[in-house]
Design an enzyme around this catalytic site. Structure first.
Site, PDB file in Angstrom:
ATOM      1  N   HIS A  77     -40.665  73.029  28.412  1.00 25.06           N
ATOM      2  CA  HIS A  77     -40.880  71.430  28.347  1.00 25.06           C
ATOM      3  C   HIS A  77     -41.750  71.037  27.014  1.00 25.06           C
ATOM      4  O   HIS A  77     -41.322  69.876  26.583  1.00 25.06           O
ATOM      5  CB  HIS A  77     -41.634  71.069  29.482  1.00 25.06           C
ATOM      6  CG  HIS A  77     -40.885  71.512  30.612  1.00 25.06           C
ATOM      7  ND1 HIS A  77     -39.626  70.734  31.039  1.00 25.06           N
ATOM      8  CD2 HIS A  77     -41.193  72.347  31.776  1.00 25.06           C
ATOM      9  CE1 HIS A  77     -39.135  71.594  32.282  1.00 25.06           C
ATOM     10  NE2 HIS A  77     -40.070  72.443  32.526  1.00 25.06           N
ATOM     11  N   GLY A 121     -40.535  47.429  36.346  1.00 25.01           N
ATOM     12  CA  GLY A 121     -40.983  48.685  35.521  1.00 25.01           C
ATOM     13  C   GLY A 121     -39.813  48.747  34.391  1.00 25.01           C
ATOM     14  O   GLY A 121     -40.288  49.539  33.354  1.00 25.01           O
ATOM     15  N   CYS A 132     -44.472  45.903  35.631  1.00 23.18           N
ATOM     16  CA  CYS A 132     -43.945  44.572  35.813  1.00 23.18           C
ATOM     17  C   CYS A 132     -42.909  44.509  36.875  1.00 23.18           C
ATOM     18  O   CYS A 132     -43.293  45.377  37.765  1.00 23.18           O
ATOM     19  CB  CYS A 132     -43.039  44.224  34.303  1.00 23.18           C
ATOM     20  SG  CYS A 132     -41.629  45.623  34.183  1.00 23.18           S
ATOM     21  N   ASP A 155     -47.240  42.355  33.765  1.00 23.97           N
ATOM     22  CA  ASP A 155     -47.104  40.692  33.524  1.00 23.97           C
ATOM     23  C   ASP A 155     -47.289  40.065  35.082  1.00 23.97           C
ATOM     24  O   ASP A 155     -47.892  40.730  35.867  1.00 23.97           O
ATOM     25  CB  ASP A 155     -45.487  40.786  32.949  1.00 23.97           C
ATOM     26  CG  ASP A 155     -44.664  40.864  33.850  1.00 23.97           C
ATOM     27  OD1 ASP A 155     -44.781  41.418  35.104  1.00 23.97           O
ATOM     28  OD2 ASP A 155     -43.248  40.749  33.699  1.00 23.97           O
TER      29      ASP A 155
END
Ligand code: RB5
Length: 149
Positions: free
Chosen positions: A132, A67, A64, A7
């Site tokens: 993981h 974030g 942004c 943005d």
């Protein structure tokens, strides 16, 4: 190919990050925004979230002001694992432990040189797999269950 969007709060950092990527020979598709005019981050986050979720590209970057908004938007998309990172450790962990396919940065948080370092760490780190992977499988299963309503 990597997709990137921001943005107005992340537009300046996006230009710096694109330069770093170009320096590494990485082609990126920029979904905007361009310039300082105030825009709504969901309108741009959705473009990267969609492209990664549909597997049109393997990886994306969103920026942004903090974030935070971009992370919220990107993580709505099935298969997207967006990670907001602030330092070298979180950038490495985002890939090593979470296999993040979208890196999120705060344009009003990070200096350009640090942001470029974080992008490089994320790109150069390998997913560790093993235990993981089992955790990511659980997230994928959760997405499936939730999408059934
Ligand atoms: C825009 O002013 C700002 O709210 C946005 O860039 C972002 O920080 C939202 O999370």
């Amino acid at each position: 190919m990597l997709v990137i969007a921001s943005d107005h709060g992340g537009a300046e950092l996006k230009e710096a990050v694109k330069k770093c990527l170009e320096g590494r020979g990485i082609v990126c598709r920029d979904f905007g925004t361009f310039g300082d005019d105030s825009v709504d981050y969901p309108d741009f986050g959705v473009r990267v979230g969609m492209a990664v979720s549909r597997k049109e590209t393997a990886q994306g970057i969103l920026i942004c002001g903090t974030g935070i908004g971009m992370s919220i938007v990107a993580n709505k998309f099935p298969g997207v694992r967006a990670a907001l990172v602030h330092d070298e450790f979180t950038a490495r962990m985002a890939k090593e432990h979470n296999d993040a396919n979208v890196l999120v940065l705060g344009g009003r948080v990070l200096a350009a040189d640090l942001a470029c370092r974080l992008v490089s760490i994320w790109l150069d780190t390998d997913f560790a797999g093993g235990r993981h992977q089992k955790r990511l499988d659980k997230i994928a299963l959760l997405e499936k269950k939730l999408s059934r309503g």
